[in-house]
Design an enzyme around this catalytic site. Structure first.
Site, PDB file in Angstrom:
ATOM      1  CG  HIS A 181      -6.428   1.110  -0.200  1.00  0.00           C
ATOM      2  ND1 HIS A 181      -5.343   1.861  -0.588  1.00  0.00           N
ATOM      3  CD2 HIS A 181      -5.928   0.081   0.534  1.00  0.00           C
ATOM      4  CE1 HIS A 181      -4.238   1.301  -0.096  1.00  0.00           C
ATOM      5  NE2 HIS A 181      -4.560   0.228   0.578  1.00  0.00           N
ATOM      6  CB  CYS A 192     -13.402  -2.589   5.726  1.00  0.00           C
ATOM      7  SG  CYS A 192     -13.595  -3.721   7.119  1.00  0.00           S
ATOM      8  CB  CYS A 230      -0.942  -0.010   1.193  1.00  0.00           C
ATOM      9  SG  CYS A 230      -1.893  -1.532   1.310  1.00  0.00           S
TER      10      CYS A 230
END
Ligand SMILES: [Zn+2]
Lengths: 377, 134
Positions: A320, A198, A79
């Protein structure tokens, strides 16, 4: 050469399988080049951060923007791939290797996989079906027992960031922000983390132009950039997974910038899961160990609080796109520091920080973490 | 798309879920012990085999057998399907007595008290499985 941030640009974030992955990148690059006030010919090198590529994406992007032959390479640090690419650009400019570097962070998750989560089978814990939300949940559960962190404190992070994201026209989630009760009553993913705690995976790209000092209005000083890889996380570790890698990067960044945590006006941190923001803010020194969960409920990290955290909506709202996340965070801080964040603008905006932590390899406290500090000259 | 439905995975899912086989990197349980290596200098325990030296002090490592008992460091109950696993399933980090920290599946999915005593009872599809001891 003192490294400066010249320009930023991003695509929208969300599920965009109908778009070429290169199109996401070209949109971001075009905005960043215009923002930096340069022409493509000014770019000396290209550094790309991406986890899933696809292989060769950097060259297909390069073809479209007509920059043949310049040094170009791709970095994978989970990430933190986008910010790792940015860190290399900063170091390259600092050392005089290049005068102007194009950083690109990108991933297009929607075209990759379908079906249930299947972790990486070559990893010992991935092979044992530990999903990433499960890894964060193990840390969160430890915090529940060690520090008495409550479900409401966890949920407050999601409420804050999803509310911030309502004002971000590029965010993936732009519907009404949930209440604490709605966050807690959403589906249990891994105790104590519910669905609304999340981040959604996403498609998106971000571009950052880094160069030297040139006295141009809008350029931002890069006071610090620190990148660390993981260290052993084992039976000797009393900190939850991830804490130590962020703390190591933060220590280096504060030392470079000669700053303390209270001097940071606004920050974008890696809130892939609610507990992530809490643990990260402790590792960044914004709260003492065990006290990070109080920051969102108290309003300290609200957009109108003492130290706004994730005014963009964070990963929890923006989405994300792995490699695209770090460059999205840098873009938000750039807009905030210049006072150009529109409805998201925070009041004090001279010094900003970005933290990105990538993980997923068993037995290490992270794959990599990058912390950078920027300021308005 | 909801989490767990049509969600991204990683490049190599493994043969259990339709990918090509990959070498197994999980801790090995031989019926009596968790098999790994221990440093001959600093006694650092590792539940991995094939490493060239101690990751903590670079000393020489030798084969070691670790206790099957230990204390829970943390735990969770997963509520989504993961690979071949169907929810709910319990996971814990288990600090083996005088041994390494390992990830285990729980016989009974539950949130454990920190320090609760566990014992590895066997494996399930190659994963370590542990139960709470009285
Ligand atoms: Zn050793």
């Amino acid at each position: 050469m003192n490294p400066m941030l010249w320009g930023v640009g991003t695509s929208d974030y969300g599920l965009q399988p109908e778009k070429r992955v290169e199109q996401l990148c070209w949109t971001a690059i075009a905005e960043a080049v215009a923002d930096a006030g340069i022409t493509p010919a000014d770019i000396d090198a290209i550094i790309v951060g991406s986890v899933f590529g696809p292989p060769g994406v950097a060259t297909r992007v390069q073809r479209g923007i007509g920059l043949p032959g310049v040094p170009m390479w791709t970095v994978e640090n989970a990430c933190a791939s986008g910010t790792s690419a940015y860190h290399e650009a900063v170091e390259a400019v600092r050392s005089g290797r290049f005068g102007c570097v194009l950083v690109l962070g990108v991933d297009q998750m929607s075209t990759l996989f379908s079906g249930a989560i299947v972790p990486e089978a070559t990893d010992p814990e991935g092979a044992s079906s530990l999903p990433l939300p499960g890894l964060y949940a193990l840390g969160a559960q430890r915090y529940v027992q060690e520090f008495g962190v409550t479900p409401e404190q966890l949920a407050a992070v999601a409420v804050k960031n999803k509310r911030n994201g309502l004002d971000n026209p590029r965010a993936q989630l732009r519907k009404a922000a949930p209440t604490i009760e709605e966050v807690l009553s959403s589906r249990m993913i891994a105790e104590p983390l519910t669905f609304l705690q999340c981040c959604p995976t996403s498609d998106g790209a971000g571009a950052v132009i880094v160069g030297g000092e040139r006295g141009r209005e809008g350029d931002l000083r890069i006071e610090a950039s620190a990148m660390v890889s993981g260290a052993l996380w084992d039976h000797r570790s009393d900190d939850v997974w991830g804490y130590a890698s962020v703390a190591r990067a933060a220590e280096q960044a504060y030392a470079q910038a000669e700053r303390t945590p209270s001097e940071i006006d606004v920050m974008e941190v890696h809130d892939a899961f609610t507990i992530g923001e809490i643990v990260t803010l402790e590792a960044l020194g914004v709260a003492p160990r065990g006290k990070g969960a109080e920051l969102a409920p108290s309003g300290h990290t609200a957009r109108d609080g003492v130290q706004p955290v994730n005014p963009s909506g964070g990963l929890l709202s923006r989405g994300h796109p792995l490699g695209g996340t770090g460059t999205a965070q840098i873009a938000e801080i750039a807009w905030q520091l210049r006072g150009r964040a529109g409805a998201r603008q925070v009041a004090r905006h001279r010094v900003g920080m970005v933290e990105t932590m990538g993980g997923g390899a068993a037995g290490m406290d992270g794959n990599a973490c990058v912390v950078t500090i920027l300021s308005r000259p | 798309m909801a989490l767990g439905e049509g969600r991204p995975t990683k490049r190599r899912p493994g043969s259990a879920v339709g990918g090509l086989p990959v070498a197994d990197s999980r801790p090995v349980f031989d019926g009596d012990a968790v098999v790994g290596v221990r440093c001959t200098v600093c006694r650092y325990p590792v539940a991995q085999n094939g490493i060239p030296w101690c990751p903590s002090c670079y000393g020489t490592v030798e084969p070691a057998r670790f206790a099957t008992t230990g204390a829970a460091w943390t735990s969770t109950v997963v509520g989504i399907p993961v690979g071949e696993r169907r929810p709910p399933f319990g996971l814990a980090y288990l600090d083996l007595d005088d041994g390494p920290r390992v990830l285990v599946h729980l016989v009974e999915p539950a949130i454990l008290r920190t320090g609760e005593r566990l014992r590895i009872t066997g494996t399930d599809a190659g994963d370590l499985v542990a139960e709470v001891t009285a």
